[in-house]
Scaffold this active site. Structure first.
Site, PDB file in Angstrom:
ATOM      1  N   TRP A 157       0.807  -1.227   0.000  1.00 48.72           N
ATOM      2  CA  TRP A 157       0.000   0.000   0.000  1.00 48.72           C
ATOM      3  C   TRP A 157       0.834   1.269   0.000  1.00 48.72           C
ATOM      4  O   TRP A 157       0.331   2.347  -0.243  1.00 48.72           O
ATOM      5  CB  TRP A 157      -0.928   0.032   1.231  1.00 48.72           C
ATOM      6  N   ASN A 158       2.127   1.160   0.310  1.00 49.69           N
ATOM      7  CA  ASN A 158       2.860   2.408   0.562  1.00 49.69           C
ATOM      8  C   ASN A 158       3.250   3.161  -0.712  1.00 49.69           C
ATOM      9  O   ASN A 158       3.449   4.376  -0.673  1.00 49.69           O
ATOM     10  CB  ASN A 158       4.067   2.180   1.481  1.00 49.69           C
ATOM     11  N   LYS A 182      -2.631  -7.961  -8.014  1.00 47.13           N
ATOM     12  CA  LYS A 182      -3.421  -7.866  -6.792  1.00 47.13           C
ATOM     13  C   LYS A 182      -2.871  -6.719  -5.942  1.00 47.13           C
ATOM     14  O   LYS A 182      -1.852  -6.858  -5.277  1.00 47.13           O
ATOM     15  CB  LYS A 182      -3.349  -9.160  -5.979  1.00 47.13           C
ATOM     16  N   PRO A 183      -3.558  -5.573  -5.970  1.00 45.69           N
ATOM     17  CA  PRO A 183      -3.096  -4.460  -5.143  1.00 45.69           C
ATOM     18  C   PRO A 183      -3.424  -4.713  -3.673  1.00 45.69           C
ATOM     19  O   PRO A 183      -4.253  -5.560  -3.350  1.00 45.69           O
ATOM     20  CB  PRO A 183      -3.894  -3.262  -5.670  1.00 45.69           C
ATOM     21  N   GLY A 216       6.419  -6.501  -0.306  1.00 47.89           N
ATOM     22  CA  GLY A 216       5.660  -6.381   0.933  1.00 47.89           C
ATOM     23  C   GLY A 216       6.498  -6.811   2.111  1.00 47.89           C
ATOM     24  O   GLY A 216       7.731  -6.790   2.058  1.00 47.89           O
ATOM     25  N   GLU A 246      10.580  -8.576  -3.006  1.00 44.29           N
ATOM     26  CA  GLU A 246      11.133  -7.360  -2.401  1.00 44.29           C
ATOM     27  C   GLU A 246      10.523  -7.253  -1.025  1.00 44.29           C
ATOM     28  O   GLU A 246       9.313  -6.992  -0.910  1.00 44.29           O
ATOM     29  CB  GLU A 246      10.722  -6.128  -3.198  1.00 44.29           C
ATOM     30  N   ARG A 260      10.479  10.709   4.319  1.00 42.64           N
ATOM     31  CA  ARG A 260       9.828  10.513   3.021  1.00 42.64           C
ATOM     32  C   ARG A 260       8.667   9.549   3.244  1.00 42.64           C
ATOM     33  O   ARG A 260       8.816   8.525   3.900  1.00 42.64           O
ATOM     34  CB  ARG A 260      10.841   9.917   2.050  1.00 42.64           C
ATOM     35  N   CYS A 306       9.983   1.409   2.245  1.00 49.62           N
ATOM     36  CA  CYS A 306      10.873   0.268   2.502  1.00 49.62           C
ATOM     37  C   CYS A 306      12.308   0.746   2.623  1.00 49.62           C
ATOM     38  O   CYS A 306      13.127   0.094   3.258  1.00 49.62           O
ATOM     39  CB  CYS A 306      10.752  -0.741   1.380  1.00 49.62           C
TER      40      CYS A 306
HETATM   41  P1  NAD Z   1       2.125  -6.786   3.502  1.00 41.09           P
HETATM   42  O1  NAD Z   1       3.128  -7.873   3.384  1.00 41.09           O
HETATM   43  O2  NAD Z   1       1.190  -6.795   4.632  1.00 41.09           O
HETATM   44  O3  NAD Z   1       1.214  -6.740   2.196  1.00 41.09           O
HETATM   45  C1  NAD Z   1       1.797  -6.742   0.906  1.00 41.09           C
HETATM   46  C2  NAD Z   1       0.841  -7.405  -0.032  1.00 41.09           C
HETATM   47  O4  NAD Z   1       0.680  -8.748   0.371  1.00 41.09           O
HETATM   48  C3  NAD Z   1      -0.544  -6.774  -0.049  1.00 41.09           C
HETATM   49  O5  NAD Z   1      -1.019  -6.786  -1.375  1.00 41.09           O
HETATM   50  C4  NAD Z   1      -1.359  -7.709   0.797  1.00 41.09           C
HETATM   51  O6  NAD Z   1      -2.714  -7.749   0.431  1.00 41.09           O
HETATM   52  C5  NAD Z   1      -0.709  -9.043   0.506  1.00 41.09           C
HETATM   53  N1  NAD Z   1      -0.873 -10.015   1.570  1.00 41.09           N
HETATM   54  C6  NAD Z   1      -1.010  -9.772   2.891  1.00 41.09           C
HETATM   55  N2  NAD Z   1      -1.146 -10.942   3.544  1.00 41.09           N
HETATM   56  C7  NAD Z   1      -1.095 -11.917   2.631  1.00 41.09           C
HETATM   57  C8  NAD Z   1      -1.170 -13.331   2.694  1.00 41.09           C
HETATM   58  N3  NAD Z   1      -1.316 -13.991   3.842  1.00 41.09           N
HETATM   59  N4  NAD Z   1      -1.066 -14.029   1.549  1.00 41.09           N
HETATM   60  C9  NAD Z   1      -0.902 -13.395   0.378  1.00 41.09           C
HETATM   61  N5  NAD Z   1      -0.830 -12.074   0.249  1.00 41.09           N
HETATM   62  C10 NAD Z   1      -0.905 -11.333   1.362  1.00 41.09           C
HETATM   63  O7  NAD Z   1       2.964  -5.443   3.401  1.00 41.09           O
HETATM   64  P2  NAD Z   1       2.374  -3.982   3.411  1.00 41.09           P
HETATM   65  O8  NAD Z   1       2.073  -3.678   4.822  1.00 41.09           O
HETATM   66  O9  NAD Z   1       1.336  -3.795   2.383  1.00 41.09           O
HETATM   67  O10 NAD Z   1       3.623  -3.155   2.885  1.00 41.09           O
HETATM   68  C11 NAD Z   1       4.598  -2.721   3.713  1.00 41.09           C
HETATM   69  C12 NAD Z   1       5.781  -3.673   3.628  1.00 41.09           C
HETATM   70  O11 NAD Z   1       6.257  -3.708   2.293  1.00 41.09           O
HETATM   71  C13 NAD Z   1       6.928  -3.181   4.456  1.00 41.09           C
HETATM   72  O12 NAD Z   1       7.477  -4.255   5.163  1.00 41.09           O
HETATM   73  C14 NAD Z   1       7.906  -2.650   3.430  1.00 41.09           C
HETATM   74  O13 NAD Z   1       9.240  -2.695   3.841  1.00 41.09           O
HETATM   75  C15 NAD Z   1       7.661  -3.533   2.280  1.00 41.09           C
HETATM   76  N6  NAD Z   1       8.039  -2.876   1.037  1.00 41.09           N
HETATM   77  C16 NAD Z   1       9.199  -3.257   0.474  1.00 41.09           C
HETATM   78  C17 NAD Z   1       9.616  -2.645  -0.685  1.00 41.09           C
HETATM   79  C18 NAD Z   1      10.912  -3.063  -1.292  1.00 41.09           C
HETATM   80  O14 NAD Z   1      11.267  -2.554  -2.334  1.00 41.09           O
HETATM   81  N7  NAD Z   1      11.627  -3.986  -0.686  1.00 41.09           N
HETATM   82  C19 NAD Z   1       8.836  -1.646  -1.278  1.00 41.09           C
HETATM   83  C20 NAD Z   1       7.648  -1.267  -0.671  1.00 41.09           C
HETATM   84  C21 NAD Z   1       7.277  -1.912   0.490  1.00 41.09           C
END
Ligand code: NAD
Length: 551
Positions: free
Chosen positions: A169-170, A193-194, A247, A269, A297, A303
């Site tokens: 979401w970020n 899948k957003p 994520g 990632e 930021r 991330c």
């Molecule tokens: P999240 O892992 O909770 O969710 C990410 C995605 O996974 C979402 O689309 C969510 O719906 C899905 N998801 C959640 N639970 C799931 C499950 N059990 N099975 C399958 N899919 C599932 O992360 P978030 O809170 O949306 O994003 C923040 C995280 O993303 C932070 O940890 C951040 O560091 C990371 N991030 C990393 C980068 C990178 O480049 N490494 C970039 C952006 C964000």
């Protein structure tokens, strides 16, 4: 609205939800449709907790329909000349750029970041479209002599097939284009899948892709609050050929485990625990500027955000004073109000988590020098905060904060800094010190990576303020954002040196060698070489001698 927030009317136009009246359904096979079970979910504005709209809530059945559509469209899209795919991506770039404000408003409305940050995200997102439009026609291959010396091994790229793209979401737009653009460039179809908190921007972007003429089924979007159900259905389906996920590390691990039985290709990632390190000979002004960027930021919800600040004891006090001054001056408020520097957190859960981390840090001896509390609602706001004297074993150092909290701890010398950095999530091989620093820690000389932006900040490196990058990013070997991120299969073919066999069709091979088209020299079979896609759709590929680039 709470007293401590920036007040004012939304910047004109921003009160209108951009995606209102638009496509709040799933996009499957080029058609907008509701979820099979008819359920929908609310999307809220994190600054006001107002429900913006409702969106179709996909389940496993819808996910499979999305994959059906991606599979059906796959062969034709893979066979579409790379030039045509490139032009579609370029058209998407050309349409997105003038709509920067629409997309920025959509991002701010559902995710909360200040409009200036949202506009920057749209620019960043658009760049992926332009870059991969350029890459689409330049997916290279190579050939090398086979071990027996009489045959050639030819490695060519082919689209891997339907991909499942999962975004956080970020950065709801940038993470989508960062995955979509390379997949489309390579000739893959996708199910996107957003994140459930931010589906609107992806749907808006899907509309734009329809507008540029992307064939039905090439991009399918499933929005859902049941990500585990949707992902499990797709990852178990043998027709799916690749997963690309950005994520949290926890969810990434789950998905990797689900992908493992089929040895599915993955690009992951994940999260990290990046330290920002300030040495005693740093230019403190430059270090403070870098630290504020690294922390605030996207309100710390990035991330790449520095999660902890390690400051050499001799400069801890002046550095802390300057940071406290800067943080106290930050204006907290809704992203669509002029003057806001830091927006809300994405949801109530994020506020609770940060509140808990700060309370625990204080119980473990930390001092609160600025902020430190959630702001009474409506809205999911947490004050920009500075915590000093954080104990080396405090939980807040080991956990990802993902919010506007500067966590300061001090170190005595380089070895101590390296030890602290590694203790909480950076592993051996993931640190890199400026060569000048190596004397103090020679064993870390070749370690790790810095954040990309810091690589362009030689001033910070020279002046002794150096940030180390993410601990867990790309750990599974996936690559994002560059040419290496194009999801192509590598197909190896062994060709006979005598020119017999199908290689003569593809390469115009002749006994003893073949001609390089631009320079007409004969390439001996023992020499390595490369090929590029022809600039004309359907034309044979050129073989060129090393150093003789594309005409
Ligand atoms: P999240 O892992 O909770 O969710 C990410 C995605 O996974 C979402 O689309 C969510 O719906 C899905 N998801 C959640 N639970 C799931 C499950 N059990 N099975 C399958 N899919 C599932 O992360 P978030 O809170 O949306 O994003 C923040 C995280 O993303 C932070 O940890 C951040 O560091 C990371 N991030 C990393 C980068 C990178 O480049 N490494 C970039 C952006 C964000």
């Amino acid at each position: 609205m709470a007293d401590s927030l920036v007040e004012g009317s939304p910047i004109p136009g921003t009160q209108v939800l951009v995606a209102e009246g638009g496509c709040h359904t799933l996009l499957i096979g080029g058609r907008s449709c509701d979820a099979a079970d008819g359920t929908r979910f609310n999307v809220e504005d994190p600054a006001t907790e107002r429900v913006l709209t409702t969106v179709a809530n996909a389940g496993a059945v819808d996910a499979s329909l999305g994959l059906d559509a991606a599979v059906d469209a796959g062969a034709q899209w893979a066979a579409t000349p790379s030039r045509a795919r490139s032009e579609l991506l370029r058209r998407a770039f050309d349409l997105l750029v003038p709509r920067i404000d629409d997309f920025a408003r959509s991002i701010t409305a559902e995710m909360g970041k200040p409009l200036a940050d949202a506009r920057a995200e749209v620019g960043y997102a658009a760049d992926f479209l332009r870059w991969f439009a350029e890459e689409a026609v330049r997916i290279p291959g190579r050939f090398t002599p086979a071990p027996d010396g009489t045959t050639q091994i030819v490695v060519t790229g082919r689209p891997v097939g339907p991909c499942y793209l999962v975004t956080p979401w970020n950065f709801p737009l940038a993470m989508a284009t960062r995955k979509l653009a390379p997949a489309l460039a390579a000739g893959c179809t996708v199910v996107l899948k957003p994140a459930e908190l931010t589906p609107l921007t992806s749907l808006l972007f899907a509309e734009l892709l329809v507008e540029v003429g992307l064939p039905p089924g090439v991009v399918n979007v499933v929005t859902t609050t049941r990500p585990a159900e949707v992902s499990a259905a797709l990852l178990a389906d043998p027709r799916l050929r690749k997963l690309s996920f950005t994520g949290s590390t926890a969810v990434g691990r789950t998905l990797l485990a689900q992908a493992a039985p089929r040895v599915l290709r993955t690009s992951m990632e994940l999260g990290g625990n990046a330290p920002f390190v300030v040495f005693d000979d740093a230019d403190l002004d430059a270090a403070v500027v870098g630290a504020m960027q690294a922390k605030f930021r996207n309100g710390g919800q990035a991330c790449t955000a520095a999660n902890r600040f390690l400051v050499q004891a001799d400069v801890a006090e002046p550095f802390t004073d300057r940071i406290v001054q800067r943080v106290a001056a930050l204006r907290l408020g809704p992203g669509d109000v002029a003057g806001t520097d830091v927006g809300p957190l994405v949801d109530a859960r994020a506020v609770r988590k940060i509140d808990e981390l700060v309370r625990r840090a204080v119980a473990q001896g930390a001092r609160v020098l600025a902020g430190g509390r959630p702001v009474a609602g409506p809205g999911h706001f947490f004050e920009p905060t500075v915590l000093a004297d954080v104990a080396p074993d405090a939980d807040v150092l080991a956990e990802k904060v993902f919010g506007p909290v500067v966590v300061l701890t001090s170190f005595t010398d380089e070895r101590h800094a390296v030890e602290l950095a590694k203790r909480d999530g950076v592993r051996p091989g993931e640190l890199r010190l400026h060569p000048r620093r190596v004397q103090g820690a020679p064993h870390d000389r070749r370690a790790g990576r810095r954040d990309d932006r810091d690589q362009h900040r030689p001033d910070l490196q020279r002046r002794g303020a150096l940030r180390w990058g993410q601990a867990v990013r790309n750990r599974s070997g996936g690559r994002h954002g560059g040419a290496a991120g194009v999801p192509r299969d590598q197909i190896r073919r062994v060709r006979r040196a005598d020119g017999r066999g199908d290689d003569s069709i593809a390469f115009g091979a002749r006994r003893g060698g073949q001609r390089c088209r631009p320079c007409t020299r004969t390439i001996q079979w023992s020499a390595p070489g490369s090929w590029w896609p022809s600039s004309q759709p359907g034309h044979r590929r050129s073989v060129r001698t090393p150093g003789c680039g594309p005409a």
